[in-house]
Design an enzyme around this catalytic site. Structure first.
Site, PDB file in Angstrom:
ATOM      1  N   HIS A 119      -7.282   6.061   3.506  1.00  0.00           N
ATOM      2  CA  HIS A 119      -6.946   6.807   4.909  1.00  0.00           C
ATOM      3  C   HIS A 119      -7.754   7.989   5.419  1.00  0.00           C
ATOM      4  O   HIS A 119      -8.532   7.849   3.775  1.00  0.00           O
ATOM      5  CB  HIS A 119      -5.011   7.697   4.328  1.00  0.00           C
ATOM      6  CG  HIS A 119      -4.630   6.758   3.862  1.00  0.00           C
ATOM      7  ND1 HIS A 119      -4.374   6.185   2.847  1.00  0.00           N
ATOM      8  CD2 HIS A 119      -3.281   6.083   4.113  1.00  0.00           C
ATOM      9  CE1 HIS A 119      -2.678   5.377   2.448  1.00  0.00           C
ATOM     10  NE2 HIS A 119      -2.264   5.608   3.851  1.00  0.00           N
ATOM     11  N   ASP A 122      -7.904  10.517   2.642  1.00  0.00           N
ATOM     12  CA  ASP A 122      -8.253  10.480   1.186  1.00  0.00           C
ATOM     13  C   ASP A 122     -10.073  10.508   0.994  1.00  0.00           C
ATOM     14  O   ASP A 122      -9.376  11.135  -0.294  1.00  0.00           O
ATOM     15  CB  ASP A 122      -7.997   8.486   0.928  1.00  0.00           C
ATOM     16  CG  ASP A 122      -6.550   8.227   1.002  1.00  0.00           C
ATOM     17  OD1 ASP A 122      -5.810   8.529   0.725  1.00  0.00           O
ATOM     18  OD2 ASP A 122      -6.060   7.047   1.445  1.00  0.00           O
ATOM     19  N   HIS A 289       7.229  -3.659  -1.116  1.00  0.00           N
ATOM     20  CA  HIS A 289       8.321  -3.703   0.257  1.00  0.00           C
ATOM     21  C   HIS A 289       8.919  -5.376   0.102  1.00  0.00           C
ATOM     22  O   HIS A 289      10.162  -4.665   0.839  1.00  0.00           O
ATOM     23  CB  HIS A 289       7.535  -3.674   1.202  1.00  0.00           C
ATOM     24  CG  HIS A 289       6.158  -2.552   1.397  1.00  0.00           C
ATOM     25  ND1 HIS A 289       5.470  -2.031   2.476  1.00  0.00           N
ATOM     26  CD2 HIS A 289       6.177  -1.106   0.645  1.00  0.00           C
ATOM     27  CE1 HIS A 289       4.447  -0.542   1.978  1.00  0.00           C
ATOM     28  NE2 HIS A 289       5.314  -0.635   0.480  1.00  0.00           N
ATOM     29  N   ASP A 314      -0.761  -6.136   0.121  1.00  0.00           N
ATOM     30  CA  ASP A 314      -0.834  -4.953  -0.901  1.00  0.00           C
ATOM     31  C   ASP A 314      -0.468  -5.512  -1.926  1.00  0.00           C
ATOM     32  O   ASP A 314       1.073  -5.419  -2.242  1.00  0.00           O
ATOM     33  CB  ASP A 314      -0.206  -4.216  -0.098  1.00  0.00           C
ATOM     34  CG  ASP A 314      -1.137  -2.845   0.803  1.00  0.00           C
ATOM     35  OD1 ASP A 314      -2.341  -3.504   0.534  1.00  0.00           O
ATOM     36  OD2 ASP A 314      -1.330  -2.043   1.240  1.00  0.00           O
ATOM     37  N   ASP A 325       9.790   2.261  -4.440  1.00  0.00           N
ATOM     38  CA  ASP A 325       8.695   1.602  -4.038  1.00  0.00           C
ATOM     39  C   ASP A 325       7.403   2.320  -5.825  1.00  0.00           C
ATOM     40  O   ASP A 325       7.570   3.403  -5.434  1.00  0.00           O
ATOM     41  CB  ASP A 325       7.930   2.155  -2.611  1.00  0.00           C
ATOM     42  CG  ASP A 325       6.599   1.449  -2.908  1.00  0.00           C
ATOM     43  OD1 ASP A 325       6.248   0.338  -2.572  1.00  0.00           O
ATOM     44  OD2 ASP A 325       6.071   2.105  -1.666  1.00  0.00           O
TER      45      ASP A 325
HETATM   46  C1  XLS Z   1       2.938   2.925   1.776  1.00  0.00           C
HETATM   47  C2  XLS Z   1       2.117   2.538   2.018  1.00  0.00           C
HETATM   48  C3  XLS Z   1       1.065   2.689   2.279  1.00  0.00           C
HETATM   49  C4  XLS Z   1       0.074   1.998   2.485  1.00  0.00           C
HETATM   50  C5  XLS Z   1      -0.580   2.468   3.261  1.00  0.00           C
HETATM   51  O1  XLS Z   1       4.331   2.453   1.228  1.00  0.00           O
HETATM   52  O2  XLS Z   1       2.814   1.129   0.860  1.00  0.00           O
HETATM   53  O3  XLS Z   1       0.158   2.709   0.659  1.00  0.00           O
HETATM   54  O4  XLS Z   1      -0.615   0.584   2.215  1.00  0.00           O
HETATM   55  O5  XLS Z   1      -0.318   3.207   4.751  1.00  0.00           O
HETATM   56 NI    NI Z   2       0.541  -0.630   0.877  1.00  0.00          NI
HETATM   57 NI    NI Z   3       4.078   1.152  -0.073  1.00  0.00          NI
END
Ligand code: XLS
Ligand code: NI
Ligand code: NI
Length: 451
Positions: A119, A122, A289, A314, A325
């Site tokens: 990001h 970051d 997710h 991801d 999460d």
């Molecule tokens: C949050 C998301 C985040 C995205 C990037 O739950 O997974 O990490 O991947 O903003």
């Molecule tokens: Ni993510």
């Molecule tokens: Ni996430």
């Protein structure tokens, strides 16, 4: 992810000068085969080994994420920072941002990571205003480009953090205040341009706080309209600057808001279709997710392929005992075998890859732990890749499926699918079907033997 910058919770021992990176004592991670039990070695991932026409590296295209590994101090809602990340002592300092960059790239190189993700907040020195953030980002982007070139590491995707700063507490694009929308637009414009400069393969828009906490104060339809407008602006700008990467939305059902608009693959598909965005946006699917949405990771992958919106992954996992999460490192090779099978049967990744949106547990305070977490996750992917290729080559499951549906390609049935037969014509030729086993147990037995 945990919020990237909650500076109040970050209490670290002050280290003023960091001459070395914190990974100096670690040797590059090698493949030592399955029998070896050294923690700092791969048992399955043999980067240059060619299987099914490509190296393992090119099949998996894995990335390390900046936020969990280098920007998180180990703080949680009850506890302060516990991990040794010296550069987090002064998040506002550009020098510390450079030291973080140095350590992060040393980590990528030793791990053999072909890609990373980040990001804007970051990588740049912390700033409270969007304008200053833009300056800080600009200031560091050439150093990032230089590091990427030196270490031959690519950017899988860039993204803007539109959720940590208090201005975004009621959403970014979906905020009731257009000034917030404009700040978000400014941040995405800048980060998209930096991603373009760094030749990123994708640009991700995770809808951080695009959702609601209560419908008592929310005009849902208005917010969806705003969100779609925002995305259209991003698409226009992407075309204007000539960025060839793929735009990706990342579904998530809740957290931080109680309802996130990008709930799951199916919800996002409906949204993209309604606003005619489906040609320009694909999906970044996160394992944790999917399970938060009450769906399996495999379901979300299969659905994304079915609707032609698969983009990237991801990779991580949740904990079945709680519903949030937790972003743990993936450890289920059987689940991953099925996921890899879907990817391979659909021609493999194009722009996408496996981004480790995964973080250590707070008690994992040894520097080695960050390597071990990634090595374990990468080995699971490699093991799953080998299993999936074996399954594809043996053709047992695909052949079973093919036979199960084969009548649909024959005579009358193929005409039904092609829309050449009416309901009346169908009704003239009816017979009772044969009752057949779905063979689930047999297929499960086969999968167990393969993985
Ligand atoms: C949050 C998301 C985040 C995205 C990037 O739950 O997974 O990490 O991947 O903003
Ligand atoms: Ni993510
Ligand atoms: Ni996430």
């Amino acid at each position: 992810m945990e919020k990237a910058l909650s500076k109040h919770k970050r209490i670290q021992p002050k280290i003023i000068v960091m001459s070395k990176n914190i990974f100096d004592h670690i040797q590059p991670i090698k493949f030592l085969g399955r029998e070896n039990n050294q923690p700092l070695a791969f048992n399955w991932y043999d980067a240059n080994k060619v299987i099914h026409g490509k190296t393992m590296r090119d099949h998996l295209r894995f990335a390390v994420c900046y936020w969990h590994s280098f920007n998180w101090s180990g703080n949680d809602i009850f506890g302060e920072g516990a991990l040794n990340r010296p550069w987090l002592n002064d998040p506002k300092s550009h020098d510390y941002a450079l030291q973080k960059l140095e350590s992060a790239f040393s980590f990528f190189e030793k791990l053999g990571a072909p890609f990373f993700c980040f990001h804007d907040v970051d990588i740049a020195a912390y700033s409270h205003t969007v304008k200053e953030l833009a300056e800080n980002l600009k200031k560091i982007s050439d150093s990032v480009a230089k590091k990427m070139e030196e270490n031959r590491i690519g950017l899988l995707w860039g993204t803007a953090n539109l959720f940590s700063h208090p201005r975004y507490m009621a959403g970014a694009a979906t905020n009731p205040d257009p000034e917030v929308f404009k700040c978000a637009a400014f941040q995405v414009k800048n980060m998209l341009e930096v991603t373009h400069q760094l030749q990123g393969e994708n640009y991700v828009l995770w809808g951080g706080r695009e959702g609601y906490d209560t419908l008592l104060n929310t005009n849902l339809k208005q917010e969806l309209n705003q969100y779609a407008r925002f995305l259209s602006l991003v698409i226009e700008h992407k075309e204007k600057i000539g960025f060839k990467g793929q735009l990706l939305l990342e579904p998530k059902p809740h957290e931080p808001t109680k309802h996130q608009y990008d709930r799951d693959v199916a919800t996002v598909v409906a949204f993209l279709e309604k606003y005619d965005l489906q040609d320009d946006i694909k999906l970044n699917i996160e394992a944790n997710h999917a399970t938060m949405a009450g769906l399996s990771f495999e379901h979300e992958i299969a659905n994304a392929f079915a609707f032609d919106v698969f983009g990237s992954i991801d990779i991580n996992r949740g904990d079945p005992q709680n519903g949030w999460d937790t972003d743990q490192f993936n450890n289920d090779h059987q689940e991953m075998t099925m996921v890899l099978k879907h990817i391979l049967l659909n021609g493999g990744f194009k722009n996408g890859g496996f981004n480790f949106d995964a973080k250590l547990r707070r008690q994992s305070v040894d520097i080695d732990d960050l390597f071990i977490g990634h090595i374990g996750g990468i080995d699971i992917l490699a093991r799953a890749l080998i299993n999936a290729i074996k399954m594809i080559e043996e053709n047992f499951i695909e052949n079973f499926k093919h036979n199960r549906y084969k009548k649909w390609s024959q005579d009358e049935a193929s005409k039904i699918l092609a829309g050449e037969i009416t309901l009346e014509e169908i009704s003239k030729n009816i017979s009772e079907p044969e009752i057949k086993s779905g063979k689930q147990e047999l297929l499960e037995k086969y999968l167990n033997n393969c993985s």
